[in-house]
Design a protein around this motif. Structure first.
Motif, PDB file in Angstrom:
ATOM      1  N   GLY A  96       0.883  -1.322   0.052  1.00 20.96           N
ATOM      2  CA  GLY A  96       0.053   0.148   0.076  1.00 20.96           C
ATOM      3  C   GLY A  96       0.603   1.285   0.124  1.00 20.96           C
ATOM      4  N   ALA A  97       2.145   1.195   0.358  1.00 20.06           N
ATOM      5  CA  ALA A  97       2.807   2.531   0.468  1.00 20.06           C
ATOM      6  C   ALA A  97       3.315   2.934  -0.937  1.00 20.06           C
ATOM      7  CB  ALA A  97       4.044   2.077   1.134  1.00 20.06           C
ATOM      8  N   VAL A  98       2.856   2.328  -1.892  1.00 21.26           N
ATOM      9  CA  VAL A  98       3.229   2.941  -3.200  1.00 21.26           C
ATOM     10  C   VAL A  98       2.211   3.198  -4.212  1.00 21.26           C
ATOM     11  CG1 VAL A  98       5.498   1.723  -3.285  1.00 21.26           C
ATOM     12  CG2 VAL A  98       3.313   0.504  -4.375  1.00 21.26           C
ATOM     13  N   LYS A  99       0.739   3.093  -3.534  1.00 22.00           N
ATOM     14  CA  LYS A  99      -0.402   3.359  -4.274  1.00 22.00           C
ATOM     15  C   LYS A  99      -0.465   4.931  -4.600  1.00 22.00           C
ATOM     16  CE  LYS A  99      -1.597  -0.831  -3.963  1.00 22.00           C
ATOM     17  NZ  LYS A  99      -1.622  -1.679  -5.069  1.00 22.00           N
TER      18      LYS A  99
ATOM     19  N   ASN B 215      -5.955   0.543  -6.976  1.00 25.35           N
ATOM     20  CA  ASN B 215      -5.327  -0.337  -8.111  1.00 25.35           C
ATOM     21  C   ASN B 215      -5.815   0.188  -9.437  1.00 25.35           C
ATOM     22  OD1 ASN B 215      -3.977  -1.801  -6.269  1.00 25.35           O
ATOM     23  ND2 ASN B 215      -5.681  -3.167  -5.684  1.00 25.35           N
ATOM     24  N   GLY B 216      -6.343   1.176  -9.670  1.00 25.33           N
ATOM     25  CA  GLY B 216      -6.560   1.701 -10.787  1.00 25.33           C
ATOM     26  C   GLY B 216      -7.911   1.246 -11.787  1.00 25.33           C
ATOM     27  N   GLN B 217      -8.732   0.737 -10.797  1.00 26.77           N
ATOM     28  CA  GLN B 217     -10.012   0.250 -11.432  1.00 26.77           C
ATOM     29  C   GLN B 217     -11.014   1.629 -11.109  1.00 26.77           C
ATOM     30  OE1 GLN B 217     -10.769  -2.546 -12.903  1.00 26.77           O
ATOM     31  NE2 GLN B 217      -8.567  -3.198 -12.365  1.00 26.77           N
ATOM     32  N   PRO B 218     -12.048   1.693 -12.383  1.00 28.84           N
ATOM     33  CA  PRO B 218     -12.915   2.714 -12.223  1.00 28.84           C
ATOM     34  C   PRO B 218     -13.983   2.256 -11.033  1.00 28.84           C
ATOM     35  CG  PRO B 218     -13.353   1.464 -14.162  1.00 28.84           C
ATOM     36  CD  PRO B 218     -12.005   0.943 -13.496  1.00 28.84           C
TER      37      PRO B 218
ATOM     38  N   ALA C 109     -11.159  -8.844  -0.344  1.00 28.52           N
ATOM     39  CA  ALA C 109      -9.671  -8.888  -0.275  1.00 28.52           C
ATOM     40  C   ALA C 109      -9.241  -8.589  -1.917  1.00 28.52           C
ATOM     41  CB  ALA C 109      -9.152 -10.303   0.030  1.00 28.52           C
ATOM     42  N   THR C 110      -8.252  -7.637  -1.881  1.00 27.81           N
ATOM     43  CA  THR C 110      -7.713  -7.223  -3.190  1.00 27.81           C
ATOM     44  C   THR C 110      -6.569  -8.269  -3.499  1.00 27.81           C
ATOM     45  OG1 THR C 110      -5.998  -5.882  -2.322  1.00 27.81           O
ATOM     46  CG2 THR C 110      -7.927  -4.905  -2.640  1.00 27.81           C
ATOM     47  N   ASP C 111      -6.062  -8.374  -4.625  1.00 22.83           N
ATOM     48  CA  ASP C 111      -5.050  -9.179  -5.231  1.00 22.83           C
ATOM     49  C   ASP C 111      -3.747  -8.992  -4.424  1.00 22.83           C
ATOM     50  OD1 ASP C 111      -7.105 -10.461  -7.055  1.00 22.83           O
ATOM     51  OD2 ASP C 111      -6.113  -9.221  -8.660  1.00 22.83           O
ATOM     52  N   ASP C 112      -3.540  -7.854  -4.049  1.00 20.69           N
ATOM     53  CA  ASP C 112      -2.054  -7.666  -3.234  1.00 20.69           C
ATOM     54  C   ASP C 112      -2.367  -7.686  -2.006  1.00 20.69           C
ATOM     55  OD1 ASP C 112      -3.637  -5.235  -3.179  1.00 20.69           O
ATOM     56  OD2 ASP C 112      -2.010  -4.165  -4.003  1.00 20.69           O
ATOM     57  N   GLY C 113      -3.698  -8.186  -1.364  1.00 21.71           N
ATOM     58  CA  GLY C 113      -3.598  -8.279   0.049  1.00 21.71           C
ATOM     59  C   GLY C 113      -4.302  -7.554   1.046  1.00 21.71           C
TER      60      GLY C 113
END
Length: 212
Positions: A12-15, A198-201, A162-166
């Motif tokens: 999450g630190a790079v979102k 995560n860039g989803q609309p 849950a998102t794909d990255d946890g």
């Protein structure tokens, strides 16, 4: 370190965060108002408010990594880590405005959400304002599958996934978001299109509420 904090220290630190501020909602607020951005991430909105001329803006977040990122990008900003979330070690009624952008989506539990709102209310001066923006339930098949799978596996409110990255996140009904602020007077409300972290609309509800 609990799982939510661990996520915001790592993936999450790079979102990139995208929920917008409607500056027309801020036109009546003094440029000397004491503003707190709770869950400020890397200080994107703190920077925006500071650049608009607000002189007393502070941002706090649970993630030291995000706060460090913000300090590197804008050393002039007042950013700090929350040591014991959701509480903030400051005096009651210390702020005139609280910004709460895409924070509730990171708090899946009903009681934990309400605890946060109670804490924020205590930080607000009489007549203080909260600018809220958070994600609504999305009707597309992908999200419905995620909501349903998590509810079947874990119970809890529909809309958690849950998102794909946890990350464990939550999308809300508009009525649920309004109920969280039932003790406030609603001054403005609007729906906006945003990109998720995560860039989803996605669609979001924004509320501008005043402490009764």
């Amino acid at each position: 370190m609990h799982e939510a904090a661990r996520y915001w220290q790592t993936a999450g630190a790079v979102k990139t965060f995208t929920h917008p501020l409607d500056s027309t909602w801020l036109t009546t607020i003094s440029r000397t108002a004491r503003i707190l951005d709770y869950g400020c991430g890397y200080g994107r909105t703190v920077a925006e408010l500071s650049d608009l001329g607000f002189a007393s803006v502070r941002g706090i977040d649970i993630s030291p990594a995000l706060i460090d990122r913000g300090r590197r990008a804008r050393p002039d900003l007042n950013l700090a880590v929350i040591d014991s979330p959701p509480t903030w070690a400051g005096p009651a009624a210390a702020f005139d405005v609280v910004i709460l952008l895409a924070v509730l989506t990171c708090i899946p539990d009903d009681n934990a959400q309400q605890t946060l709102i109670t804490e924020l209310s205590s930080l607000l001066a009489p007549g203080g304002l909260i600018y809220v923006s958070d994600l609504l339930l999305q009707p597309d098949d992908r999200n419905v599958r995620r909501y349903t799978a998590h509810a079947r596996a874990h119970g809890g409110p529909y809309g958690v996934f849950a998102t794909d990255d946890g990350a464990i996140c939550r999308h809300h009904t508009a009525d649920h978001l309004r109920r969280l602020f039932a003790g406030f007077n609603v001054l403005n409300e609007r729906r906006v299109d945003v990109a998720t972290m995560n860039g989803q609309p996605a669609s979001a509800l924004q509320l501008f509420v005043q402490k009764a």
